[in-house]
Design a protein around this motif. Sequence first.
Motif, PDB file in Angstrom:
ATOM      1  N   THR A 133       0.840  -1.203   0.000  1.00 52.95           N
ATOM      2  CA  THR A 133       0.000   0.000   0.000  1.00 52.95           C
ATOM      3  C   THR A 133       0.869   1.245   0.000  1.00 52.95           C
ATOM      4  O   THR A 133       0.612   2.203  -0.751  1.00 52.95           O
ATOM      5  N   ASN A 134       1.908   1.239   0.813  1.00 51.61           N
ATOM      6  CA  ASN A 134       2.812   2.389   0.871  1.00 51.61           C
ATOM      7  C   ASN A 134       3.537   2.591  -0.452  1.00 51.61           C
ATOM      8  O   ASN A 134       3.727   3.734  -0.904  1.00 51.61           O
ATOM      9  N   ALA A 135       3.935   1.487  -1.091  1.00 51.72           N
ATOM     10  CA  ALA A 135       4.619   1.587  -2.390  1.00 51.72           C
ATOM     11  C   ALA A 135       3.723   2.287  -3.409  1.00 51.72           C
ATOM     12  O   ALA A 135       4.171   3.186  -4.148  1.00 51.72           O
ATOM     13  N   TYR A 136       2.452   1.911  -3.461  1.00 58.22           N
ATOM     14  CA  TYR A 136       1.523   2.552  -4.389  1.00 58.22           C
ATOM     15  C   TYR A 136       1.305   4.024  -4.031  1.00 58.22           C
ATOM     16  O   TYR A 136       1.338   4.896  -4.918  1.00 58.22           O
ATOM     17  N   ILE A 137       1.079   4.301  -2.770  1.00 58.45           N
ATOM     18  CA  ILE A 137       0.768   5.675  -2.372  1.00 58.45           C
ATOM     19  C   ILE A 137       1.955   6.598  -2.621  1.00 58.45           C
ATOM     20  O   ILE A 137       1.793   7.712  -3.134  1.00 58.45           O
ATOM     21  N   LYS A 138       3.149   6.146  -2.296  1.00 63.24           N
ATOM     22  CA  LYS A 138       4.334   6.970  -2.538  1.00 63.24           C
ATOM     23  C   LYS A 138       4.557   7.179  -4.034  1.00 63.24           C
ATOM     24  O   LYS A 138       4.986   8.265  -4.461  1.00 63.24           O
ATOM     25  N   ASP A 197      -4.591  -5.116  -8.697  1.00 61.45           N
ATOM     26  CA  ASP A 197      -5.651  -6.090  -8.421  1.00 61.45           C
ATOM     27  C   ASP A 197      -5.145  -7.503  -8.166  1.00 61.45           C
ATOM     28  O   ASP A 197      -5.909  -8.455  -8.185  1.00 61.45           O
ATOM     29  N   ASP A 198      -3.850  -7.647  -7.925  1.00 62.67           N
ATOM     30  CA  ASP A 198      -3.230  -8.963  -7.801  1.00 62.67           C
ATOM     31  C   ASP A 198      -3.045  -9.297  -6.328  1.00 62.67           C
ATOM     32  O   ASP A 198      -2.300  -8.615  -5.614  1.00 62.67           O
ATOM     33  N   SER A 199      -3.692 -10.338  -5.860  1.00 58.86           N
ATOM     34  CA  SER A 199      -3.618 -10.689  -4.439  1.00 58.86           C
ATOM     35  C   SER A 199      -2.233 -11.141  -3.994  1.00 58.86           C
ATOM     36  O   SER A 199      -1.993 -11.269  -2.782  1.00 58.86           O
ATOM     37  N   ARG A 200      -1.336 -11.357  -4.933  1.00 56.26           N
ATOM     38  CA  ARG A 200       0.049 -11.600  -4.530  1.00 56.26           C
ATOM     39  C   ARG A 200       0.638 -10.343  -3.874  1.00 56.26           C
ATOM     40  O   ARG A 200       1.606 -10.440  -3.115  1.00 56.26           O
ATOM     41  N   TYR A 201       0.061  -9.184  -4.208  1.00 53.73           N
ATOM     42  CA  TYR A 201       0.425  -7.910  -3.591  1.00 53.73           C
ATOM     43  C   TYR A 201      -0.783  -7.382  -2.816  1.00 53.73           C
ATOM     44  O   TYR A 201      -1.523  -6.528  -3.317  1.00 53.73           O
ATOM     45  N   PRO A 202      -1.033  -7.872  -1.615  1.00 51.34           N
ATOM     46  CA  PRO A 202      -2.218  -7.399  -0.869  1.00 51.34           C
ATOM     47  C   PRO A 202      -2.140  -5.904  -0.600  1.00 51.34           C
ATOM     48  O   PRO A 202      -1.064  -5.360  -0.318  1.00 51.34           O
ATOM     49  N   VAL A 203      -3.293  -5.249  -0.694  1.00 53.13           N
ATOM     50  CA  VAL A 203      -3.367  -3.792  -0.585  1.00 53.13           C
ATOM     51  C   VAL A 203      -4.555  -3.409   0.290  1.00 53.13           C
ATOM     52  O   VAL A 203      -5.621  -4.041   0.231  1.00 53.13           O
ATOM     53  N   ASP A 204      -4.383  -2.378   1.089  1.00 56.00           N
ATOM     54  CA  ASP A 204      -5.507  -1.763   1.790  1.00 56.00           C
ATOM     55  C   ASP A 204      -6.199  -0.860   0.773  1.00 56.00           C
ATOM     56  O   ASP A 204      -5.775   0.271   0.516  1.00 56.00           O
ATOM     57  N   TYR A 205      -7.278  -1.352   0.190  1.00 51.79           N
ATOM     58  CA  TYR A 205      -7.876  -0.662  -0.949  1.00 51.79           C
ATOM     59  C   TYR A 205      -8.548   0.650  -0.567  1.00 51.79           C
ATOM     60  O   TYR A 205      -8.621   1.556  -1.394  1.00 51.79           O
ATOM     61  N   GLU A 206      -9.037   0.772   0.643  1.00 53.57           N
ATOM     62  CA  GLU A 206      -9.643   2.056   1.028  1.00 53.57           C
ATOM     63  C   GLU A 206      -8.572   3.143   1.085  1.00 53.57           C
ATOM     64  O   GLU A 206      -8.767   4.239   0.541  1.00 53.57           O
ATOM     65  N   GLN A 207      -7.447   2.856   1.745  1.00 46.56           N
ATOM     66  CA  GLN A 207      -6.339   3.817   1.750  1.00 46.56           C
ATOM     67  C   GLN A 207      -5.889   4.129   0.329  1.00 46.56           C
ATOM     68  O   GLN A 207      -5.608   5.285  -0.020  1.00 46.56           O
ATOM     69  N   PHE A 208      -5.806   3.095  -0.489  1.00 46.11           N
ATOM     70  CA  PHE A 208      -5.332   3.218  -1.868  1.00 46.11           C
ATOM     71  C   PHE A 208      -6.235   4.153  -2.683  1.00 46.11           C
ATOM     72  O   PHE A 208      -5.752   5.067  -3.363  1.00 46.11           O
ATOM     73  N   VAL A 209      -7.535   3.938  -2.615  1.00 47.04           N
ATOM     74  CA  VAL A 209      -8.478   4.743  -3.396  1.00 47.04           C
ATOM     75  C   VAL A 209      -8.484   6.189  -2.912  1.00 47.04           C
ATOM     76  O   VAL A 209      -8.486   7.131  -3.730  1.00 47.04           O
ATOM     77  N   LEU A 210      -8.452   6.388  -1.614  1.00 47.82           N
ATOM     78  CA  LEU A 210      -8.417   7.752  -1.088  1.00 47.82           C
ATOM     79  C   LEU A 210      -7.134   8.479  -1.479  1.00 47.82           C
ATOM     80  O   LEU A 210      -7.149   9.683  -1.758  1.00 47.82           O
ATOM     81  N   ASN A 236      -7.023 -13.476  -7.937  1.00 43.92           N
ATOM     82  CA  ASN A 236      -8.216 -12.896  -7.316  1.00 43.92           C
ATOM     83  C   ASN A 236      -8.541 -11.509  -7.862  1.00 43.92           C
ATOM     84  O   ASN A 236      -9.114 -10.664  -7.154  1.00 43.92           O
ATOM     85  N   ALA A 237      -8.192 -11.273  -9.131  1.00 48.40           N
ATOM     86  CA  ALA A 237      -8.371  -9.930  -9.702  1.00 48.40           C
ATOM     87  C   ALA A 237      -9.843  -9.523  -9.753  1.00 48.40           C
ATOM     88  O   ALA A 237     -10.167  -8.346  -9.537  1.00 48.40           O
ATOM     89  N   TYR A 238     -10.734 -10.465 -10.020  1.00 46.11           N
ATOM     90  CA  TYR A 238     -12.147 -10.117 -10.145  1.00 46.11           C
ATOM     91  C   TYR A 238     -12.680  -9.524  -8.847  1.00 46.11           C
ATOM     92  O   TYR A 238     -13.284  -8.439  -8.841  1.00 46.11           O
ATOM     93  N   GLU A 239     -12.454 -10.214  -7.733  1.00 45.43           N
ATOM     94  CA  GLU A 239     -12.954  -9.719  -6.448  1.00 45.43           C
ATOM     95  C   GLU A 239     -12.245  -8.436  -6.030  1.00 45.43           C
ATOM     96  O   GLU A 239     -12.867  -7.523  -5.464  1.00 45.43           O
ATOM     97  N   ASN A 240     -10.948  -8.355  -6.306  1.00 43.54           N
ATOM     98  CA  ASN A 240     -10.209  -7.140  -5.949  1.00 43.54           C
ATOM     99  C   ASN A 240     -10.689  -5.942  -6.760  1.00 43.54           C
ATOM    100  O   ASN A 240     -10.855  -4.839  -6.223  1.00 43.54           O
ATOM    101  N   LEU A 293     -13.724  -0.879  -7.514  1.00 42.07           N
ATOM    102  CA  LEU A 293     -14.790  -0.133  -8.181  1.00 42.07           C
ATOM    103  C   LEU A 293     -15.851   0.348  -7.183  1.00 42.07           C
ATOM    104  O   LEU A 293     -16.362   1.474  -7.297  1.00 42.07           O
ATOM    105  N   THR A 294     -16.178  -0.488  -6.214  1.00 40.08           N
ATOM    106  CA  THR A 294     -17.157  -0.103  -5.203  1.00 40.08           C
ATOM    107  C   THR A 294     -16.663   1.100  -4.407  1.00 40.08           C
ATOM    108  O   THR A 294     -17.419   2.046  -4.134  1.00 40.08           O
ATOM    109  N   LEU A 295     -15.381   1.090  -4.056  1.00 39.85           N
ATOM    110  CA  LEU A 295     -14.802   2.210  -3.314  1.00 39.85           C
ATOM    111  C   LEU A 295     -14.681   3.460  -4.191  1.00 39.85           C
ATOM    112  O   LEU A 295     -14.921   4.579  -3.723  1.00 39.85           O
ATOM    113  N   CYS A 296     -14.315   3.279  -5.450  1.00 40.08           N
ATOM    114  CA  CYS A 296     -14.230   4.424  -6.363  1.00 40.08           C
ATOM    115  C   CYS A 296     -15.598   5.074  -6.548  1.00 40.08           C
ATOM    116  O   CYS A 296     -15.715   6.308  -6.602  1.00 40.08           O
TER     117      CYS A 296
END
Length: 237
Positions: free
Chosen positions: A115-120, A134-147, A171-175, A180-183
């Motif tokens: 998450t930090n890598a994406y945000i930075k 969207d790759d679960s090999r790289y788990p992300v806090d999606y709420e932080q990410f979208v904000l 797990n790209a579909y669920e991610n 999209l729901t958060l966006c």
Amino acid sequence: MNYELDIHTHTIASGHAYNTLQEMIVAAKEKGLKLLGVSDHAIAMPGTCHLFYFHNLKVVNRQYGDLELMLGSEVNIVGYNGELDLDEETLQGLDYAIASLHTPCIDPGTMEQNTNAYIKAMENPYINVIGHPDDSRYPVDYEQFVLAAKKNHVLIEINNSSLNPKGFRQNAYENDKTILTLCKKYDVPVCLNSDAHTISDIANTTFSAPLLAEVDFPDALIINTSVEKLKAFLSKK
């Protein structure tokens, strides 16, 4: 939906794609696109082009009849503090830049690290899009990410290739459904991209379009509906 543009595509310069730039242009015109973005892999990806390739993009025409061409890069995030494999001078010369996590370039970290890598990376003034988060090999806090995407004026990509059942991302579909729901909740725009590595995949939304319909995602938040909408978004960063 009126789909005018695709800005995540690759040519043979990326090393593991299969068509030339001119072949991609012809195919994009045949598919009725108004804008094609070519984003060849940056230098940390094994087998891709040399740094000079990106420095010389200025020699390529940007208009081919009714089709506009934009030339950027899919830049690799190579550190958990958002370090990238292209320097500031190179990034300045691109029409746009997508930042992504790839297993050949960075090992999957913890949720906090990824998450930090994406945000930075989003905080970099030259990064416009985050690719396939969207790759679960790289788990992300999606709420932080979208904000963070909203705060830093960065597009979140919904990657058709990720959703292909033959694809390797997990797990790209669920991610993507979560993203999209958060966006939709936070009014954050997305970019539908093909991640085409061959001409047949340019502008392909076979897998992404049904997902958008499932979550009833508003067209107003889809950047691909208008070239002008994309340019206005890019001009603000």
